[in-house]
Every structure is written in C-alpha cells, then in structure tokens.
Design an enzyme around this catalytic site. Structure first.
Site, PDB file in Angstrom:
ATOM      1  N   LYS A 201       0.819  -1.208   0.000  1.00  0.00           N
ATOM      2  CA  LYS A 201       0.000   0.000   0.000  1.00  0.00           C
ATOM      3  C   LYS A 201       0.860   1.269   0.000  1.00  0.00           C
ATOM      4  O   LYS A 201       0.401   2.318  -0.424  1.00  0.00           O
ATOM      5  CB  LYS A 201      -0.962  -0.005   1.179  1.00  0.00           C
TER       6      LYS A 201
HETATM    7  C1  PLP Z   1      -4.447  -4.314   1.386  1.00  0.00           C
HETATM    8  C2  PLP Z   1      -3.693  -5.560   1.143  1.00  0.00           C
HETATM    9  C3  PLP Z   1      -4.124  -6.481   0.187  1.00  0.00           C
HETATM   10  C4  PLP Z   1      -5.371  -6.259  -0.639  1.00  0.00           C
HETATM   11  O1  PLP Z   1      -5.148  -5.317  -1.597  1.00  0.00           O
HETATM   12  P1  PLP Z   1      -6.330  -4.656  -2.401  1.00  0.00           P
HETATM   13  O2  PLP Z   1      -5.645  -3.938  -3.507  1.00  0.00           O
HETATM   14  O3  PLP Z   1      -7.023  -3.756  -1.412  1.00  0.00           O
HETATM   15  O4  PLP Z   1      -7.181  -5.773  -2.874  1.00  0.00           O
HETATM   16  C5  PLP Z   1      -3.356  -7.623  -0.026  1.00  0.00           C
HETATM   17  N1  PLP Z   1      -2.251  -7.858   0.695  1.00  0.00           N
HETATM   18  C6  PLP Z   1      -1.804  -7.001   1.626  1.00  0.00           C
HETATM   19  C7  PLP Z   1      -0.576  -7.315   2.400  1.00  0.00           C
HETATM   20  C8  PLP Z   1      -2.501  -5.819   1.877  1.00  0.00           C
HETATM   21  O5  PLP Z   1      -2.050  -4.967   2.801  1.00  0.00           O
END
Ligand code: PLP
Length: 503
Positions: free
Chosen positions: A96
């Site tokens: 993120k």
């Molecule tokens: C937020 C997150 C996801 C999911 O990602 P999205 O793009 O919201 O589907 C997957 N893995 C990790 C480690 C995350 O922090």
C-alpha cells in the site's frame, strides 16, 4: 484528461478534483476518459503530455525516495518460470506504500498550490483525512501523510484487535498531524463511524474530509506502474514476449488470487457477483486464523471469513466496479468511443450496482463473463494451501520466505501453471514483508529445523518498535459523537502539538 463516474452522468472532473474527491457523489468510482500509453506502435489512443510533467516527476521521486530498495520494486527469480515482484520495500513493509506515499504528496501539492493562490487574509484550505483500519491501510496512510502541510489524519482502529506490529507501526508515529484513535469496539464499528462522518454534511463541509481507501484514483494510477516495471525488468533478462492488453503491456493474462473470501473467484466461475456465496457448503481444509478461534473452525464475522491472509478478508471488492465498467463498455452497442456508448456503460453498471445493493447479488450476462475471462483467471486458495506454499518455497532453491498474502498468489500461480504454455513466465505480486504476518509464517515454518524468524525474516526496522514511544487517543465507546469531539478538538489547534489523551 478528465474523469467520470462508473455510474454514468455528465460530471467531468480534473485529475486534481478526482484525487481530492475520492468517491463520486453517485457512489461510483472515477475512471479516466482515455487510457493512454502504449508500448506497441500504432496503438496510441491518448496523450500523456500534462503540462506538469516535471512536477509529477518530482512528486514521484519524493514518494519513492522512502523505499529501501534501489530498484523500488525488485523482481526476484524463484524458479525457471516464476518470479516475485516485491512491492513491500516502502516504510510500512506492505504494497500500500506504493500508492499512499504518492497520494500523500499529491494531496499536499494540491493544497499548497490552492492556498498559494488565495488572497491575503483568506482562510487556507485544509484536508482532514479520516479512515478506519484493521491494520495495513492505516499504517500506510499514516506514513503517507505524516508531517504533511495543511493535512490532518485521524485513523480509527479497534483497540486490541490489530496485530501488535501493526498497532506499533501506527501509534509510534508521533508527528503532530497524526492522530490514532483506539476505539473500544470492532473494525466494523470503526468503519460505521467513518461512514457516518462522511455522511454528516455539516461536519464534512466544516472539516473537508478526505479519504485514503482504495477507491481513490491515485491508488490505481500509482499501482499501474509496477506492472510495466516488472515487464521491463523481466525483458532485460529474457527478451521480447507476445500479446498485449489495454495499455499495451505484453501480457497473457492477470490472475486474481483470493483466500476463502472468494467473491471474485466466484464471479469468474459463474458471472454472479454476490457478497455471500449462496452455494456455500463449508470450507474443507481450513485451519484456525491467527487471531481467531483455535478450534480448527474458520470464524466468520458478518460474513467475512477470518483467514491467515487478513488484508484480503473482505466481502466486496470496491475496485472491481472499475473493471465492470470496461466490460460493460465493450459489450455496449454504439460507436466505439461514442458518447452514447460511454453513457450506456454507465447506466448498465449503475443498474448492476443497484441490484447488488437491493438483492445482495447480480448476475451479469454470459457475454460479459466471457470478456472478463479473456483477460483474467481466478483461483481461490485455502489457509491450508497457504501454509503449504510458504513451506514449499522455503524448502526450494533459492529458499524464499513468503508472507501469507504472497503465498496465496504463489499457490494460484502454481495451479494455473499446469494449464499454461510452457514458455509462459509468471510474475507474482508480493504484497507484504513476511515479518508483518509473523504468526502465519511462524506457524508454517516452525517445524523446520533450519528456520529462525529473528535471523531469517525480522528486519532491523522492526527491532525495538514495540518499545518505542506511542501516541494514541482512547475512545471509550464506539460512538460517532466521541470521535467528532476528538476531531474538533484537534482541528481548533492543529499547529499546537497535541499529546495523548482520553475521551
Ligand atoms: C491491502 C492488502 C491487500 C489487498 O489489496 P487490495 O488492492 O485492497 O485488494 C493484499 N495484501 C496485503 C498485504 C494488503 O495490505
């Protein structure tokens, strides 16, 4: 370039407005009028010449200077045809950061520019970012917005219900504009409070609330980049490849890997988009979640199943609506690029989403599912498979420790590889550092004699993190009014560094 809502309508927003607005007022998500850029000659269907190229470059450079790896998102080879693209070298050790580091700088850039244009004595614009988190989004948002001019951030987490590392990552950020609210309640309580704040017109107008969740277009924008980066890194090693997609990236297909919360895997199977699986007959091979009951049964909270990959424990996938729009557009009648076709796609998506809201499900036409299958495959992976995959790659040569989310992707890739042409190369997106999800990793590898968590996984940055100074505001009950009070208190004197407190 202008942006419009997936639910149709005539509203057209600039990039700046799109980023600051987040969700469209009609509940839709913003998408661009054109998808520019092509690696293939003759496929140019848009221009990428913003007047602010150098400003954007400076923002990007600032955003990714916080990443620890010189390649930002390095591509690592795990097997003859298997690579992982590591997206977790940013400040919070999860992917993120790729989007939220840029989003924070974009917010600040736009606010500073707006305020610089104001006449003397005119009140400057501020943005109050409010979000709920079960762990990962909150820390990435906090690290993206800490110490940014004209922005305050309030992140609500359920007290005692996020992992110790995640809690420490959030609350040890002591910048004056960062406010962690530990709410005596559940994650859903936190989310309900945030929704109520956004729905409160007077409060929203008074504080100019901003959102950092995944519906923001800037997140998509930032995340398209690493698909190209991975291709360039791969090509440097392998030479050319075949086929192409919308933006010209030579790629066969994208694979959607889900855990037991498999709304997307079910869509690709049946064309039904529904929150709760009406055909669910229980989940064989499920093991107890890290934070849940340990009796071997999967716990379910409000329909969400708790798994070993908690960041993917979701009921609905908000961004999926953007893909639905493109599918509806391709399937719509009318001239290519004609205004009527755009309008038709908007009203089709609006109809589908209204149906999801009223009936909890929508069944899209088979032609639409077939279009979706042209570009994507989907696989659902159990907790048992997740643990086995972590073990498999640890015992492989080269030995690799995958976090449970990455393991879900690696496992899906292995299943799909059996149907692939032998020449197909797979790139798995690695979304988190294994130390962030230590319980699942330890559980998978504790029986392995040559595994040592501290030595093999724990990064220096996490050492001592649990003992660092924290700043957190306790909210004694999950009540909107209590949270409003906290926000108001700090809004009045944001410059004065607030200390820890209690309401
Ligand atoms: C937020 C997150 C996801 C999911 O990602 P999205 O793009 O919201 O589907 C997957 N893995 C990790 C480690 C995350 O922090």
């Amino acid at each position: 370039m202008k942006y419009f809502s997936t639910r149709g309508g005539r509203e057209r927003l600039s990039f700046e407005e799109t980023v600051l607005t987040g969700l469209a007022p009609d509940g839709g998500l913003y998408i661009p009028e054109h998808i520019p850029l092509s690696l293939r000659a003759g496929k140019q269907n848009g221009k990428t010449t913003p007047s602010s190229t150098s400003e954007l470059r400076a923002l990007a450079e600032k955003s990714y200077s916080t990443f620890r790896h010189p390649q930002i998102t390095p591509l690592k080879k795990l097997g003859e045809k298997t690579y992982v693209l590591e997206l977790f070298h940013g400040p919070t050790f999860a992917f993120k950061d790729v989007a939220l580091q840029l989003l924070g700088n974009l917010f600040e850039f736009f606010l500073l520019r707006r305020n610089a244009r104001k006449a003397a004595g005119e009140k400057p614009e501020r943005l109050t970012v409010v979000g709920a988190t079960s762990g990962d989004t909150g820390s990435a948002a906090i690290y993206g917005l800490r110490n940014k001019a004209d922005i305050s951030i309030f992140i609500l987490h359920p007290k005692g219900r996020v992992s110790p590392i995640q809690e420490a990552q959030m609350t040890t950020v002591t910048d004056a504009n960062v406010h962690n609210l530990a709410v005596n309640g559940t994650f859903d309580d936190c989310q309900d409070i945030v929704k109520a704040l956004f729905a409160d017109r007077a409060f929203n107008a008074a504080h100019r609330l901003g959102a950092v969740n995944s519906i923001n277009w800037a997140r998509i924008l930032a995340q398209t980049v690493y698909y190209f980066l991975s291709y360039f890194q791969l090509r440097a090693q392998l030479g050319g490849a075949a086929d192409a997609t919308r933006m010209g990236l030579p790629m066969d297909r994208l694979v959607v890997a889900t855990n037991a919360n498999d709304i997307l895997a079910r869509f690709w199977k049946s064309g039904a988009y529904e929150k709760v699986d009406s055909t669910d007959v229980g989940d064989a091979g499920v093991v107890a979640p890290a934070h849940g009951a340990s009796d071997g049964k999967q716990t379910s909270v409000g329909g969400v199943k708790e798994t070993l990959s908690p960041a993917m424990d979701i009921l609905v996938s908000s961004n999926f609506e953007r893909l639905l729009w493109y599918l509806a557009y391709e399937g719509a009648a009318g001239e290519p690029h004609g205004a009527s076709k755009v309008e038709e796609a908007g009203s089709i998506v609006d109809g589908w989403m209204k149906k999801v809201k009223s009936d909890g499900r929508v069944q899209v036409p088979i032609a639409v599912v077939e279009l979706a299958r042209r570009d994507f495959l989907a696989e659902r992976i159990s907790d048992q498979q997740t643990l086995e995959t972590i073990r498999y790659y640890f015992e492989s040569e080269p030995s690799y420790v995958a976090d449970p989310h990455t393991a879900v992707g690696l496992c899906a890739a292995r299943i799909i590889a059996t149907h692939n042409a032998p020449s197909t190369v797979q790139i798995v997106l690695s979304t988190a550092h294994p130390a962030k999800f230590s319980e699942a990793v330890t559980r998978a590898l504790e029986s392995s004699a040559h595994f040592n968590f501290e030595r093999d996984v724990l990064p220096d940055e996490f050492k001592g993190l649990l003992d660092r100074e924290r700043r957190v505001i306790d909210v004694e009950a999950p009540e909107v009014e209590l949270v409003k009070k906290v926000i108001e208190r700090f809004a009045e004197s944001e410059q004065a560094a607030g200390g820890a407190g209690s309401v």
